[in-house]
Design a protein around this motif. Structure first.
Motif, mmCIF file in Angstrom:
data_model
loop_
_atom_site.group_PDB
_atom_site.id
_atom_site.type_symbol
_atom_site.label_atom_id
_atom_site.label_comp_id
_atom_site.label_asym_id
_atom_site.label_seq_id
_atom_site.Cartn_x
_atom_site.Cartn_y
_atom_site.Cartn_z
ATOM 1 N N LEU A 3 0.458 -6.433 9.535
ATOM 2 C CA LEU A 3 0.897 -5.194 8.908
ATOM 3 C C LEU A 3 2.354 -4.878 9.218
ATOM 4 C CD1 LEU A 3 -2.205 -2.907 9.628
ATOM 5 C CD2 LEU A 3 -1.843 -4.511 7.735
ATOM 6 N N ALA A 4 3.047 -4.370 8.197
ATOM 7 C CA ALA A 4 4.414 -3.878 8.355
ATOM 8 C C ALA A 4 4.469 -2.478 7.741
ATOM 9 C CB ALA A 4 5.409 -4.807 7.660
ATOM 10 N N TYR A 5 5.494 -1.715 8.111
ATOM 11 C CA TYR A 5 5.619 -0.336 7.642
ATOM 12 C C TYR A 5 7.058 -0.082 7.220
ATOM 13 C CZ TYR A 5 1.214 0.101 10.188
ATOM 14 O OH TYR A 5 -0.074 -0.092 10.644
ATOM 15 N N VAL A 6 7.226 0.559 6.069
ATOM 16 C CA VAL A 6 8.534 1.040 5.656
ATOM 17 C C VAL A 6 8.383 2.505 5.276
ATOM 18 C CG1 VAL A 6 9.312 -1.221 4.846
ATOM 19 C CG2 VAL A 6 8.241 0.352 3.242
ATOM 20 N N VAL A 7 9.488 3.225 5.252
ATOM 21 C CA VAL A 7 9.451 4.674 5.044
ATOM 22 C C VAL A 7 10.075 5.045 3.704
ATOM 23 C CG1 VAL A 7 10.277 6.896 5.911
ATOM 24 C CG2 VAL A 7 9.488 5.147 7.519
ATOM 25 N N GLN A 8 9.370 5.880 2.957
ATOM 26 C CA GLN A 8 9.954 6.540 1.786
ATOM 27 C C GLN A 8 10.456 7.907 2.273
ATOM 28 O OE1 GLN A 8 7.298 7.856 -1.384
ATOM 29 N NE2 GLN A 8 8.836 7.409 -2.947
ATOM 30 N N PRO A 9 11.760 8.127 2.332
ATOM 31 C CA PRO A 9 12.301 9.332 2.978
ATOM 32 C C PRO A 9 11.833 10.643 2.361
ATOM 33 C CG PRO A 9 14.027 7.699 2.628
ATOM 34 C CD PRO A 9 12.828 7.219 1.883
ATOM 35 N N ALA A 10 11.658 10.641 1.025
ATOM 36 C CA ALA A 10 11.240 11.860 0.328
ATOM 37 C C ALA A 10 10.387 11.467 -0.865
ATOM 38 C CB ALA A 10 12.461 12.664 -0.125
ATOM 39 N N PRO A 11 9.463 12.330 -1.293
ATOM 40 C CA PRO A 11 8.624 12.005 -2.454
ATOM 41 C C PRO A 11 9.487 11.738 -3.686
ATOM 42 C CG PRO A 11 7.798 13.957 -1.311
ATOM 43 C CD PRO A 11 9.149 13.660 -0.728
ATOM 44 N N ALA A 12 9.327 10.543 -4.275
ATOM 45 C CA ALA A 12 10.138 10.182 -5.440
ATOM 46 C C ALA A 12 9.341 9.332 -6.418
ATOM 47 C CB ALA A 12 11.404 9.460 -5.002
ATOM 48 N N VAL A 44 0.856 -1.183 0.000
ATOM 49 C CA VAL A 44 0.000 0.000 0.000
ATOM 50 C C VAL A 44 0.897 1.240 0.000
ATOM 51 C CG1 VAL A 44 -1.784 1.271 1.234
ATOM 52 C CG2 VAL A 44 -1.810 -1.230 1.243
ATOM 53 N N PRO A 45 1.097 1.879 -1.150
ATOM 54 C CA PRO A 45 1.918 3.097 -1.195
ATOM 55 C C PRO A 45 1.135 4.278 -0.629
ATOM 56 C CG PRO A 45 1.072 2.579 -3.379
ATOM 57 C CD PRO A 45 0.616 1.467 -2.475
ATOM 58 N N ALA A 46 1.506 4.703 0.578
ATOM 59 C CA ALA A 46 0.755 5.741 1.278
ATOM 60 C C ALA A 46 1.665 6.893 1.698
ATOM 61 C CB ALA A 46 0.069 5.140 2.507
ATOM 62 N N ALA A 47 2.677 7.191 0.882
ATOM 63 C CA ALA A 47 3.633 8.235 1.232
ATOM 64 C C ALA A 47 3.327 9.566 0.564
ATOM 65 C CB ALA A 47 5.049 7.785 0.856
ATOM 66 N N GLY A 48 2.288 9.612 -0.276
ATOM 67 C CA GLY A 48 1.969 10.839 -1.000
ATOM 68 C C GLY A 48 1.490 11.949 -0.080
ATOM 69 N N GLN A 49 1.616 13.186 -0.549
ATOM 70 C CA GLN A 49 1.260 14.346 0.254
ATOM 71 C C GLN A 49 -0.220 14.702 0.165
ATOM 72 O OE1 GLN A 49 4.065 17.179 -1.404
ATOM 73 N NE2 GLN A 49 5.572 16.712 0.177
ATOM 74 N N GLY A 50 -0.930 14.123 -0.804
ATOM 75 C CA GLY A 50 -2.362 14.379 -0.904
ATOM 76 C C GLY A 50 -2.698 15.817 -1.230
ATOM 77 N N THR A 51 -1.905 16.457 -2.069
ATOM 78 C CA THR A 51 -2.100 17.884 -2.347
ATOM 79 C C THR A 51 -3.416 18.179 -3.054
ATOM 80 O OG1 THR A 51 -0.823 17.607 -4.403
ATOM 81 C CG2 THR A 51 0.378 18.335 -2.446
ATOM 82 N N ARG A 52 -3.988 17.183 -3.745
ATOM 83 C CA ARG A 52 -5.216 17.441 -4.498
ATOM 84 C C ARG A 52 -6.427 17.627 -3.600
ATOM 85 N NH1 ARG A 52 -5.908 12.507 -8.238
ATOM 86 N NH2 ARG A 52 -5.387 11.492 -6.263
ATOM 87 N N ILE A 53 -6.342 17.192 -2.356
ATOM 88 C CA ILE A 53 -7.497 17.281 -1.469
ATOM 89 C C ILE A 53 -7.150 17.977 -0.148
ATOM 90 C CG2 ILE A 53 -7.217 15.103 -0.231
ATOM 91 C CD1 ILE A 53 -10.265 14.651 -0.723
ATOM 92 N N GLN A 54 -5.986 18.580 -0.053
ATOM 93 C CA GLN A 54 -5.612 19.329 1.143
ATOM 94 C C GLN A 54 -6.369 20.669 1.167
ATOM 95 O OE1 GLN A 54 -4.033 18.251 3.610
ATOM 96 N NE2 GLN A 54 -2.892 16.484 2.860
ATOM 97 N N PRO A 55 -6.509 21.328 2.340
ATOM 98 C CA PRO A 55 -5.848 20.970 3.597
ATOM 99 C C PRO A 55 -6.648 19.968 4.423
ATOM 100 C CG PRO A 55 -6.992 23.048 3.857
ATOM 101 C CD PRO A 55 -7.200 22.621 2.420
#
Length: 256
Positions: free
Chosen positions: A80-89, A5-16
């Protein structure tokens, strides 16, 4: 089977928003006789489990710890497990962050956590032995990745957000053997990680002799990541009876 589940996006289309977009309340779920708001990403977890996944890896950004707090270590029948994408790429970079967890002999499925789609068991209709895309018909294919196939279902090209898309069928999830996942990662590295979206990488995979199939088993697909899509999802779900996450009484850990 692993789900990613790629959930690292900033969600700018529906912010704030005051929280991660993957936790946006969409519809309801039942806890016994009570109804509770349901996070957008719960729909994907439900569909991954129905599709055969027993383990799911969330790929999150450093600041999205609210997802970890909300779900914890287990939901329904999913560890469930979690890993981190350090920066949007990009999506490729996010999905391949889960690579160390995926054994070559184990299938893996990928879906997007800000989408709602039907039928709920559609992922189970994809084969385990090849790269396969779950396809859905949409009215605006230019907003998605349109998947052009031949008469036998072989993928000819993925048209990434193309204004001249040649088909209404877009991918909403995909599945493959772990060995194919590792081979795609190797190709991505060979291409200097230049592919942000999976469509471009898959086109290179096909040009290099790889194969993929498209399975048009989907009926409805909504991107909840925009205000229009959010309203569309609410309308769609209003006609669907509220259901728990993969079983009566199974719910995420409290805290969100």
């Amino acid at each position: 089977m692993w789900g990613i589940v790629p959930a690292a996006g900033q969600g700018t289309r529906i912010q704030p928003l005051a929280f991660s977009k993957e936790l946006l309340p969409v519809g309801v779920r039942r806890e016994g006789a009570a109804e509770r708001p349901r996070a957008a990403s719960e729909y994907l977890l439900d569909r991954l489990e129905r599709g055969g996944a027993t383990k799911v890896c969330f790929v999150i950004a450093p600041g999205k710890t609210d997802i970890l707090r909300y779900y914890g270590a287990r939901v329904g029948g999913l560890d469930l497990a979690y890993v981190v994408q350090p920066a949007p790429a990009g999506l490729c970079d996010a999905v391949f962050r889960a690579l160390p967890l995926i054994h070559p002999d184990e299938p893996v499925a990928v879906g997007l956590p800000d989408t709602v789609w039907f039928p709920e068991d559609a992922l189970a209709r994809l084969p385990d032995d090849r790269l396969a895309f779950l396809l859905f018909p949409v009215d605006r294919p230019e907003n998605f990745d349109a998947v052009l196939t031949d008469a036998d279902g072989r993928v000819l090209e993925i048209q990434v957000k193309s204004p001249d898309a040649q088909t209404r069928w877009v991918w909403g999830a995909f599945k493959m053997p772990g060995r194919v996942f590792h081979a795609l990662h190797a190709l991505w590295l060979e291409r200097d990680r230049e592919d942000e979206y999976f469509g471009g990488l898959i086109n290179a995979w096909i040009a290099d002799g790889g194969e993929a199939v498209g399975v048009p088993a989907g009926t409805r697909y909504v991107d909840v990541g925009t205000l229009h899509g959010y309203r569309e999802a609410l309308s769609l779900l209003a006609d669907v009876s509220p259901s728990p996450l993969a079983g009566e009484g199974r719910s995420p850990r409290a805290g969100a």
